[in-house]
Motif scaffolding. Structure first.
Motif, PDB file in Angstrom:
ATOM      1  N   HIS A 146      -5.071  -4.242  -6.054  1.00  0.00           N
ATOM      2  CA  HIS A 146      -4.546  -2.907  -6.573  1.00  0.00           C
ATOM      3  C   HIS A 146      -4.024  -3.293  -8.190  1.00  0.00           C
ATOM      4  O   HIS A 146      -3.222  -2.223  -8.847  1.00  0.00           O
ATOM      5  N   ASP A 182       0.982  -1.296   0.064  1.00  0.00           N
ATOM      6  CA  ASP A 182      -0.013   0.175  -0.066  1.00  0.00           C
ATOM      7  C   ASP A 182       0.895   1.472   0.050  1.00  0.00           C
ATOM      8  O   ASP A 182       0.416   2.370  -0.645  1.00  0.00           O
ATOM      9  N   ARG A 228       3.112   1.120  -3.685  1.00  0.00           N
ATOM     10  CA  ARG A 228       2.229   0.958  -4.909  1.00  0.00           C
ATOM     11  C   ARG A 228       3.142   0.986  -6.272  1.00  0.00           C
ATOM     12  O   ARG A 228       3.236   1.860  -7.120  1.00  0.00           O
TER      13      ARG A 228
END
Length: 307
Positions: free
Chosen positions: A94, A50, A53
């Protein structure tokens, strides 16, 4: 610039990735070692992904102690299967491509010709079973994945067969080596370079190249035959002061070398798919092994001894 998050830092593959990355100006590798993320307790993988990224994630970490895995199955499962499942889930969440490494030990060694990517898998021990579980998690959870199966990795770093044989050849008059297991000794330098070479193809949104590939050297050998190669090239690299060039190498059978787990007798992997689909071609074994021995000699020379 392609930003890459690499799980693993001190292992053979991670260290070779770091070294080979100097050849690729458009790739930035960010390594996460055990001090930041212990994959036996993968609770902070999500936080790391997170926060960064990245454009792509590489898992270069694994539990690779084949014999020890039989008495430490929980540790092998945690690193090779559970942590990989978490990485797969989070990268899929993601929409991040995920590169994972697996092993020839997913096969049972009963083949009589090189294994292709679609051949039946049947691991013989805990190590192979946990690596296969990791593969399955990757395929099930992240469609934008690449699984590179490799075998018999060696490098100047960590624990591996080449370093062990160099030491034994230097220290003992006779070295007994298994001669009835056949595989593809593969330089971790070559593997790392090949992965970085094709990495940009996997960052594209609709890359047709996702899937499973065998990435190994072109020359199948037995452990004993490989030791003879190490001895010949070692004598050239280390010079006349290295006593290993004159040692006797004696072939033995697997039955004469006690082990907690049965190993594949034939684990030769076909690298035809990766050559044709991705254009990955490895140097000759003489070149690959020579480079590793040369770098190993540089490291050991600073310690005033060969090994």
């Amino acid at each position: 610039m392609i930003r890459v998050l690499v799980f693993g830092q001190s292992g053979q593959l991670a260290r070779c990735l770091a070294q080979e990355a100097t050849c690729f100006a458009n790739i930035e590798l960010n390594f996460v070692g055990r001090s930041r993320c212990d994959l036996e307790y993968p609770w902070n993988i999500a936080e790391i992904i997170d926060k960064m990224r990245p454009d792509i994630v590489i898992n270069a970490a694994a539990y690779t102690a084949v014999d020890l895995a039989e008495s430490e199955p929980d540790r092998a499962v945690a690193v090779n299967a559970t942590a990989v499942k978490v990485m797969s889930e989070l990268t899929a969440k993601h929409a991040i491509p995920f590169i994972h490494f697996s092993t020839d030990y997913v096969f049972d060694g009963s083949a009589v010709k090189p294994y292709v990517e679609t051949d039946r898998v049947a691991p013989l021990g805990i190590y192979g079973q946990t690596k296969l579980a990791g593969e399955q998690a990757v395929r099930d959870l992240n469609p934008r994945h690449v699984i590179f199966r490799t075998s018999w990795l060696y490098s100047p770093f960590g624990k591996n067969f080449v370093k062990t044989m160099c030491r034994l050849l230097a220290e003992t008059d006779e070295v007994k080596v298994v001669d009835d297991q056949i595989g593809c000794p593969t330089s971790a330098y070559d593997l790392a370079h090949g992965v970085l070479q094709v990495l940009p193809a996997f960052v594209t949104e609709r890359s047709p190249a996702f899937g499973t590939y065998h990435v190994v050297s072109d020359q199948p050998l037995s452990w004993c035959a490989f030791t003879r190669r190490i001895q010949v090239l070692g004598a050239d690299v280390f010079g006349p002061e290295w006593p290993g060039g004159d040692r006797r190498i004696t072939p033995i059978s697997t039955d004469q070398f006690p082990s907690k787990v049965k190993r594949p007798a034939y684990s030769v992997l076909s690298n035809r798919k990766v050559r044709e689909a991705l254009g990955v071609n490895f140097p000759s074994m003489t070149e690959s092994l020579g480079r590793v021995l040369t770098d190993l000699n540089k490291v050991t020379a600073t310690r005033k001894r060969i090994f």
